[in-house]
Design a protein around this motif. Structure first.
Motif, PDB file in Angstrom:
ATOM      1  N   THR A 136       0.839  -1.203   0.000  1.00 47.36           N
ATOM      2  CA  THR A 136       0.000   0.000   0.000  1.00 47.36           C
ATOM      3  C   THR A 136       0.876   1.255   0.000  1.00 47.36           C
ATOM      4  O   THR A 136       1.732   1.423   0.875  1.00 47.36           O
ATOM      5  N   GLY A 137       0.657   2.121  -0.975  1.00 45.15           N
ATOM      6  CA  GLY A 137       1.398   3.370  -1.038  1.00 45.15           C
ATOM      7  C   GLY A 137       2.680   3.331  -1.834  1.00 45.15           C
ATOM      8  O   GLY A 137       3.240   4.371  -2.170  1.00 45.15           O
ATOM      9  N   LEU A 138       3.190   2.134  -2.127  1.00 43.25           N
ATOM     10  CA  LEU A 138       4.405   2.031  -2.930  1.00 43.25           C
ATOM     11  C   LEU A 138       4.065   2.230  -4.408  1.00 43.25           C
ATOM     12  O   LEU A 138       3.057   1.715  -4.894  1.00 43.25           O
ATOM     13  N   THR A 139       4.920   2.943  -5.105  1.00 43.70           N
ATOM     14  CA  THR A 139       4.661   3.266  -6.505  1.00 43.70           C
ATOM     15  C   THR A 139       5.609   2.509  -7.423  1.00 43.70           C
ATOM     16  O   THR A 139       6.645   1.989  -6.991  1.00 43.70           O
ATOM     17  N   PHE A 140       5.259   2.484  -8.697  1.00 45.36           N
ATOM     18  CA  PHE A 140       6.143   1.860  -9.689  1.00 45.36           C
ATOM     19  C   PHE A 140       7.467   2.613  -9.747  1.00 45.36           C
ATOM     20  O   PHE A 140       8.522   2.018  -9.973  1.00 45.36           O
ATOM     21  N   GLY A 141       7.419   3.922  -9.514  1.00 43.80           N
ATOM     22  CA  GLY A 141       8.637   4.722  -9.530  1.00 43.80           C
ATOM     23  C   GLY A 141       9.640   4.252  -8.498  1.00 43.80           C
ATOM     24  O   GLY A 141      10.849   4.181  -8.773  1.00 43.80           O
ATOM     25  N   TYR A 142       9.146   3.916  -7.300  1.00 43.07           N
ATOM     26  CA  TYR A 142      10.062   3.418  -6.274  1.00 43.07           C
ATOM     27  C   TYR A 142      10.567   2.023  -6.631  1.00 43.07           C
ATOM     28  O   TYR A 142      11.764   1.743  -6.538  1.00 43.07           O
ATOM     29  N   LEU A 143       9.664   1.150  -7.040  1.00 44.00           N
ATOM     30  CA  LEU A 143      10.072  -0.219  -7.357  1.00 44.00           C
ATOM     31  C   LEU A 143      11.077  -0.248  -8.504  1.00 44.00           C
ATOM     32  O   LEU A 143      11.925  -1.145  -8.571  1.00 44.00           O
ATOM     33  N   SER A 144      11.012   0.737  -9.413  1.00 42.85           N
ATOM     34  CA  SER A 144      11.947   0.768 -10.536  1.00 42.85           C
ATOM     35  C   SER A 144      13.372   1.056 -10.073  1.00 42.85           C
ATOM     36  O   SER A 144      14.330   0.815 -10.809  1.00 42.85           O
ATOM     37  N   LYS A 145      13.510   1.586  -8.840  1.00 41.62           N
ATOM     38  CA  LYS A 145      14.846   1.822  -8.289  1.00 41.62           C
ATOM     39  C   LYS A 145      15.504   0.523  -7.813  1.00 41.62           C
ATOM     40  O   LYS A 145      16.715   0.495  -7.560  1.00 41.62           O
ATOM     41  N   VAL A 174       3.637 -10.841   0.123  1.00 37.33           N
ATOM     42  CA  VAL A 174       3.414  -9.533  -0.488  1.00 37.33           C
ATOM     43  C   VAL A 174       1.911  -9.290  -0.487  1.00 37.33           C
ATOM     44  O   VAL A 174       1.166  -9.938  -1.227  1.00 37.33           O
ATOM     45  N   ILE A 175       1.461  -8.377   0.380  1.00 32.69           N
ATOM     46  CA  ILE A 175       0.025  -8.149   0.528  1.00 32.69           C
ATOM     47  C   ILE A 175      -0.367  -6.793  -0.059  1.00 32.69           C
ATOM     48  O   ILE A 175       0.481  -5.936  -0.294  1.00 32.69           O
ATOM     49  N   ASN A 176      -1.678  -6.633  -0.302  1.00 32.00           N
ATOM     50  CA  ASN A 176      -2.187  -5.418  -0.959  1.00 32.00           C
ATOM     51  C   ASN A 176      -1.379  -5.124  -2.215  1.00 32.00           C
ATOM     52  O   ASN A 176      -0.956  -3.993  -2.473  1.00 32.00           O
ATOM     53  N   SER A 177      -1.188  -6.179  -2.988  1.00 32.80           N
ATOM     54  CA  SER A 177      -0.316  -6.113  -4.155  1.00 32.80           C
ATOM     55  C   SER A 177      -0.946  -5.332  -5.303  1.00 32.80           C
ATOM     56  O   SER A 177      -2.169  -5.209  -5.408  1.00 32.80           O
ATOM     57  N   SER A 178      -0.091  -4.806  -6.177  1.00 38.38           N
ATOM     58  CA  SER A 178      -0.519  -4.133  -7.400  1.00 38.38           C
ATOM     59  C   SER A 178       0.060  -4.859  -8.608  1.00 38.38           C
ATOM     60  O   SER A 178       0.970  -5.689  -8.468  1.00 38.38           O
ATOM     61  N   SER A 179      -0.420  -4.517  -9.777  1.00 34.12           N
ATOM     62  CA  SER A 179      -0.025  -5.220 -10.998  1.00 34.12           C
ATOM     63  C   SER A 179       1.474  -5.102 -11.269  1.00 34.12           C
ATOM     64  O   SER A 179       2.095  -6.036 -11.797  1.00 34.12           O
ATOM     65  N   TYR A 180       2.076  -3.958 -10.907  1.00 38.58           N
ATOM     66  CA  TYR A 180       3.492  -3.769 -11.233  1.00 38.58           C
ATOM     67  C   TYR A 180       4.432  -4.586 -10.343  1.00 38.58           C
ATOM     68  O   TYR A 180       5.639  -4.600 -10.555  1.00 38.58           O
ATOM     69  N   VAL A 181       3.884  -5.277  -9.342  1.00 40.46           N
ATOM     70  CA  VAL A 181       4.720  -6.148  -8.515  1.00 40.46           C
ATOM     71  C   VAL A 181       5.306  -7.278  -9.359  1.00 40.46           C
ATOM     72  O   VAL A 181       6.381  -7.805  -9.064  1.00 40.46           O
ATOM     73  N   SER A 182       4.622  -7.637 -10.431  1.00 38.70           N
ATOM     74  CA  SER A 182       5.106  -8.712 -11.298  1.00 38.70           C
ATOM     75  C   SER A 182       6.479  -8.396 -11.875  1.00 38.70           C
ATOM     76  O   SER A 182       7.295  -9.296 -12.094  1.00 38.70           O
ATOM     77  N   CYS A 238      -0.703 -11.526  -2.580  1.00 38.60           N
ATOM     78  CA  CYS A 238      -2.143 -11.451  -2.317  1.00 38.60           C
ATOM     79  C   CYS A 238      -2.613 -10.011  -2.532  1.00 38.60           C
ATOM     80  O   CYS A 238      -1.921  -9.059  -2.159  1.00 38.60           O
ATOM     81  N   GLU A 239      -3.787  -9.856  -3.158  1.00 38.65           N
ATOM     82  CA  GLU A 239      -4.301  -8.513  -3.446  1.00 38.65           C
ATOM     83  C   GLU A 239      -4.864  -7.822  -2.207  1.00 38.65           C
ATOM     84  O   GLU A 239      -5.110  -6.616  -2.231  1.00 38.65           O
ATOM     85  N   ASP A 240      -5.072  -8.574  -1.130  1.00 41.86           N
ATOM     86  CA  ASP A 240      -5.535  -7.976   0.123  1.00 41.86           C
ATOM     87  C   ASP A 240      -4.717  -8.562   1.271  1.00 41.86           C
ATOM     88  O   ASP A 240      -3.545  -8.897   1.081  1.00 41.86           O
ATOM     89  N   THR A 241      -5.309  -8.705   2.450  1.00 36.80           N
ATOM     90  CA  THR A 241      -4.560  -9.220   3.601  1.00 36.80           C
ATOM     91  C   THR A 241      -5.073 -10.569   4.100  1.00 36.80           C
ATOM     92  O   THR A 241      -4.617 -11.053   5.142  1.00 36.80           O
TER      93      THR A 241
END
Length: 307
Positions: free
Chosen positions: A164-173, A199-207, A228-231
Motif C-alpha cells: 500500500t502506497g508504494l509506486t512503480f517509480g520506487y520499485l523501478s529503483k 506480499v500483501i495489498n499487491s498491485s499489478s506492477y509487482v510482477s 495477495c491482493e488484500d490481507t
C-alpha cells in the motif's frame, strides 16, 4: 543478552535450535569459545564480539564453526567493500531519521511455532514515497540485524511486505545490480533462512519485481513468495496472537511497535557510533583473499547460497 520486549522467546529456545543441528547448548558454548579464540588470533579484525553475538553467528551458519568464521570476517570486511550500503547508516544520520518517518519496518515480538521471526514492512507516509531511497530502506534492515545479534535468536525469517502506497517509480529503483548486492550481504554475513515472503495489498506492477527476483533467488526460495491482493492470506498462515492489531491480530499495532523500535535504536546508539569506525586492517590479514569479481575485492570464502 538483554531481556527484550521486542524479541520474545522461550528460555530453552537456544537448546531447541541447537538440537536441530545435532548440537547441545553445552557444545554450542564450547564453539563460542572456539570462535572467540579464533577472533583473538586474527589481527586484522577490529574487535572481539560478545558471546551472544557469536552464538547467533553459529546458529546462522547451522552451528558450523568454519562457516561462522567466514560470516564474522565478512561482517567487518563488507563495511569498507560496499561503502554505498554502509555509508550514513547510523540512525542519527539525517537520511536515516527521514526514512524512519516514511517507513515502518518492525519485528513481531512473538515467534512462530517453528521458531521463525516475522517482520512487517509498510509505508507510513505515501506522499513521501518518491523521496525514498532503497539504500536507506535496506539500512533499516542492516541496523535491525545489529540489534538482533545482541537480543534475538536468529533461526529463520518471514517477511510481510504491505505494498500500500508504494509506486512503480520506487520499485523501478530496485535494479538487478542493487538487489544482487543486497543478496550478497544477506548470504555472506547473515545467511538467515528466508522461510517465507508475503506480499500483501499487491498491485499489478509487482510482477516486474518478481521477474527480477526470479533471476536472483534459488527456485526453492522464490517458491516461498506469496502474493495477495488484500490481507486475507495473513489470517490463513498466522495465528491472531502473533499478528498486529492493524492486521486483524491481537499483538501491538505496527505503529506501536515502530515507536518501540525507535527507543531500541536509541538504546544502542553507542554501538552504532562504534560501528561507524570499525573496519578491517587488510595489511594485518593473515591470509590474503582471493579474487571476488562481484565485490571487487579478494575473498577466499566460497559463495554462500540463501537457504
Amino acid at each position: 543478552m538483554k531481556k527484550s520486549e521486542i524479541f520474545q522467546f522461550e528460555s530453552n529456545i537456544v537448546n531447541s535450535v541447537a538440537k536441530l543441528y545435532q548440537r547441545t547448548e553445552q557444545s554450542l558454548n564450547e564453539d563460542v569459545l572456539t570462535l572467540k579464540s579464533w577472533m583473538k588470533s586474527q589481527p586484522h579484525l577490529p574487535e572481539i564480539l560478545d558471546d551472544y553475538s557469536l552464538q547467533n553467528f553459529l546458529l546462522l551458519n547451522k552451528c558450523s564453526v568454519e562457516r561462522a568464521k567466514e560470516s564474522i570476517d565478512m561482517y567487518y570486511t563488507l563495511r569498507s567493500r560496499i561503502p554505498d550500503i554502509y555509508h550514513n547508516v547510523n540512525p542519527t544520520c539525517p537520511n536515516m531519521k527521514e526514512v524512519m518517518e516514511m517507513v515502518c519496518y518492525v519485528p513481531l515480538p512473538k515467534l512462530t511455532k517453528q521458531m521463525y521471526r516475522v517482520f512487517f514492512f509498510k509505508m507510513i507516509s505515501s506522499s513521501m514515497v518518491d523521496r525514498m531511497e532503497p539504500h536507506d530502506v535496506i539500512d533499516l534492515a542492516v541496523n535491525m540485524q545489529e540489534i538482533r545479534l545482541k537480543e534475538d535468536v536468529m533461526f529463520g525469517d518471514i517477511i510481510v511486505y504491505d505494498m500500500t502506497g508504494l509506486t512503480f517509480g520506487y520499485l523501478s529503483k530496485l535494479t538487478p545490480s542493487f538487489l544482487t548486492k543486497i543478496m550478497t550481504i544477506y548470504t555472506k554475513i547473515y545467511s538467515i533462512p528466508l522461510k517465507g515472503m508475503y506480499v500483501i495489498n499487491s498491485s499489478s506492477y509487482v510482477s516486474t519485481l518478481l521477474t527480477i527476483l526470479k533471476t536472483i533467488l534459488k527456485p526453492k526460495i522464490f517458491e516461498r513468495i506469496h502474493v495477495c491482493e488484500d490481507t486475507t492470506i495473513l489470517n490463513e498462515h498466522f495465528p491472531a496472537e502473533l499478528l498486529p492489531k492493524d492486521y486483524g491480530g491481537e499483538e501491538k499495532s505496527t505503529e506501536e511497535l515502530h515507536e518501540l523500535w525507535k527507543l531500541k535504536l536509541n538504546e544502542y546508539q553507542d554501538r552504532f557510533d562504534q560501528l561507524d569506525k570499525l573496519r578491517v586492517n587488510e595489511n594485518l590479514r593473515p591470509q590474503k583473499l582471493e579474487n571476488d569479481d562481484f565485490l571487487g575485492i579478494h575473498g577466499n570464502f566460497k559463495t554462500l547460497s540463501v537457504d
